[in-house]
Design an enzyme around this catalytic site. Structure first.
Site, PDB file in Angstrom:
ATOM      1  N   GLY A 170       0.728  -1.208  -0.043  1.00 48.28           N
ATOM      2  CA  GLY A 170       0.079   0.089  -0.005  1.00 48.28           C
ATOM      3  C   GLY A 170       0.804   1.231   0.152  1.00 48.28           C
TER       4      GLY A 170
ATOM      5  CG  HIS B  76       3.603   1.117  -5.444  1.00 49.52           C
ATOM      6  ND1 HIS B  76       3.596   1.863  -4.560  1.00 49.52           N
ATOM      7  CD2 HIS B  76       4.207  -0.104  -4.743  1.00 49.52           C
ATOM      8  CE1 HIS B  76       4.404   1.627  -3.637  1.00 49.52           C
ATOM      9  NE2 HIS B  76       4.743   0.264  -3.882  1.00 49.52           N
TER      10      HIS B  76
ATOM     11  CD  GLN C 296       7.690  -7.041   3.843  1.00 47.61           C
ATOM     12  OE1 GLN C 296       6.903  -7.911   3.343  1.00 47.61           O
ATOM     13  NE2 GLN C 296       8.398  -6.253   3.201  1.00 47.61           N
TER      14      GLN C 296
ATOM     15  CB  VAL D  41       8.820   5.050 -10.900  1.00 49.94           C
ATOM     16  CG1 VAL D  41       8.133   6.533 -11.373  1.00 49.94           C
ATOM     17  CG2 VAL D  41       8.397   4.014 -12.051  1.00 49.94           C
TER      18      VAL D  41
ATOM     19  CB  SER E  67      10.527   5.053  -1.464  1.00 45.71           C
ATOM     20  OG  SER E  67      10.518   4.335  -0.437  1.00 45.71           O
TER      21      SER E  67
HETATM   22  O1  PAF Z   1       8.204  -4.596  -1.974  1.00 43.49           O
HETATM   23  C1  PAF Z   1       6.943  -4.705  -1.076  1.00 43.49           C
HETATM   24  O2  PAF Z   1       6.221  -3.745  -1.278  1.00 43.49           O
HETATM   25  C2  PAF Z   1       7.034  -5.742  -0.269  1.00 43.49           C
HETATM   26  O3  PAF Z   1       8.142  -6.138   0.305  1.00 43.49           O
HETATM   27  C3  PAF Z   1       6.380  -6.990  -0.732  1.00 43.49           C
HETATM   28  C4  PAF Z   1       6.917  -7.668  -1.974  1.00 43.49           C
HETATM   29  C5  PAF Z   1       4.712  -6.474  -1.210  1.00 43.49           C
HETATM   30  C6  PAF Z   1       6.142  -8.005   0.309  1.00 43.49           C
HETATM   31  O4  PAF Z   1       5.336  -7.519   1.266  1.00 43.49           O
END
Ligand code: PAF
Length: 291
Positions: A35, A41, A65, A180, A189
């Site tokens: 998100g 994105h 993560q 980008v 980012s």
């Molecule tokens: O790059 C990200 O936003 C995250 O590491 C991902 C690939 C969606 C996994 O949670």
């Protein structure tokens, strides 16, 4: 342009939808995200839509993560804003669910890469890639994409996902797209929102360092030490930039190189305003994707 996006909120519903799409032979372009969507994105979603029958995006801030002292709780979240942005780029469906559904009580199985995770982001963020690979493996099973799209900014992540797909025989393609950038060069980012106006200006040192090294490469310099010194010089000359690393590696292995060739990837990470910024580029083709 799509004005209504199908929203899928449970893993079971996602799996059922994916099975139905597979039965009909629909090509699914998949963009996994956490998100807080930005133009990087959205560009991935545009590509996914252009090259497949449907574009499906997942939005899930994956607790697995983030380390205990990282920014999981303050990671930006804006589902309504994200859906509005996705509606402008042809996204067909969004899968968004909660941590309890992805990791129910008793969850204990992880995906680990033993070779590529002890350097760079893996060294700075222990356990991070175990969390990334585990969630991406789950998402791939649930979504069953034809092609999954990732940005090159997170180069180590992209390489590790490629490796996982090959090693564990996931029946899909991984497509890595060029980073980008803002018009002034800053890599897009989700964490850029944490930068102050001054920090944003300081953050430009990363792309400036890469550009300076690419210019020296174009002028014939091949010594890794000299190219690294060029990029590091840009970073160190900028007050308020804490350099984590500057490295020159082979794009396919992440091994350090002494002499740059066409596959030499320069890689920088630094802290600005307490925010970790990453950037990288192939010195031989700085605006193109490395894979
Ligand atoms: O790059 C990200 O936003 C995250 O590491 C991902 C690939 C969606 C996994 O949670």
């Amino acid at each position: 342009m799509t004005d209504r996006i199908e929203t899928i909120t449970t893993p079971a519903a996602m799996a059922a939808r994916a099975a139905e799409l597979a039965r009909r032979g629909v090509r699914v372009g998949f963009v996994p995200t956490m998100g807080a969507l930005h133009d990087g994105h959205l560009e991935l979603v545009r590509t996914a839509r252009a090259k497949n029958d449907v574009a499906l995006v997942s939005i899930f801030v994956n607790p697995l993560q983030f380390g205990p002292n990282e920014d999981f709780t303050r990671y930006p979240r804006d589902l309504d804003g994200d859906l509005a942005k996705l509606a402008t780029v042809g996204c067909d469906a969004v899968f968004t669910t909660d941590a309890a559904s992805m990791y129910p009580r008793g969850f204990a199985t992880y995906v680990v890469n033993d070779a590529l995770t002890d350097r760079f982001e893996g060294a700075v963020r222990p356990g991070h890639f175990r969390g990334v690979l585990t969630v991406v493996a789950k998402l791939f099973h649930l979504v069953r994409p034809t092609v999954a799209y990732f940005g090159q900014k997170d180069a180590q992540q992209a390489l590790l996902i490629r490796r996982m797909v090959a090693d564990l025989d996931f029946p899909l393609q991984v497509s890595v797209q060029p980073t980008v950038r803002e018009p002034d060069g800053l890599a897009r980012s989700s964490r850029n929102v944490f930068l102050s106006q001054e920090g944003r200006t300081r953050g430009l040192a990363l792309s400036r360092g890469l550009k300076a090294a690419a210019a020296r490469y174009a002028a014939g310099e091949r010594s890794a030490a000299a190219l690294i010194a060029t990029a590091r010089g840009e970073l160190e000359a900028t007050a308020g930039v804490g350099v984590d690393y500057v490295a020159l590696v082979h794009a396919d292995t992440l091994e350090d190189v002494r002499q740059a060739d066409a596959r030499a990837l320069m890689w920088v990470a630094a802290r600005v305003d307490g925010v970790r910024l990453l950037d990288n580029a192939l010195l031989s083709a700085p605006t193109e994707a490395a894979w």
